[in-house]
Design an enzyme around this catalytic site. Sequence first.
Site, PDB file in Angstrom:
ATOM      1  N   CYS A   9       0.843  -1.193   0.000  1.00  0.00           N
ATOM      2  CA  CYS A   9       0.000   0.000   0.000  1.00  0.00           C
ATOM      3  C   CYS A   9       0.883   1.249   0.000  1.00  0.00           C
ATOM      4  O   CYS A   9       2.109   1.149   0.085  1.00  0.00           O
ATOM      5  CB  CYS A   9      -0.954   0.007   1.193  1.00  0.00           C
ATOM      6  SG  CYS A   9      -0.162   0.224   2.802  1.00  0.00           S
ATOM      7  N   THR A  10       0.261   2.402  -0.071  1.00  0.00           N
ATOM      8  CA  THR A  10       1.027   3.640  -0.186  1.00  0.00           C
ATOM      9  C   THR A  10       1.919   3.907   1.021  1.00  0.00           C
ATOM     10  O   THR A  10       3.023   4.393   0.871  1.00  0.00           O
ATOM     11  CB  THR A  10       0.101   4.854  -0.419  1.00  0.00           C
ATOM     12  OG1 THR A  10      -0.903   4.863   0.590  1.00  0.00           O
ATOM     13  CG2 THR A  10      -0.550   4.779  -1.787  1.00  0.00           C
TER      14      THR A  10
END
Length: 104
Positions: A9-10
């Site tokens: 994920c980011t």
Amino acid sequence: MKIVGVAACTSGIAHTYIAKEKLIKAAKSLGHEIWIETQGTIGVEDALTTNQIRDADVVVLAIDIQISEKERFAGKKIIEIPTGRVIKSPVKIIQKIEEMINDA
């Protein structure tokens, strides 16, 4: 079915690990073998082996960012999906992958 994948994920923290656990639980509940690597702020964890990738029927990329070494999956069926969708509907995603593999 044998599944390998990457979760990223980011921020490389929460969604990465939640997506990994949801995929593993859903795949195992439906009778599949699965191995998921994570790529995040602390680097790569549970790195996939060459044999796992070679033997896989499908690659699931539960990612919101670019990942490293994506070329390892060349020639494989690849499903790319955001981590949020994996977290919300992991069983449905595995079922759609089953349909895709069976229709091929």
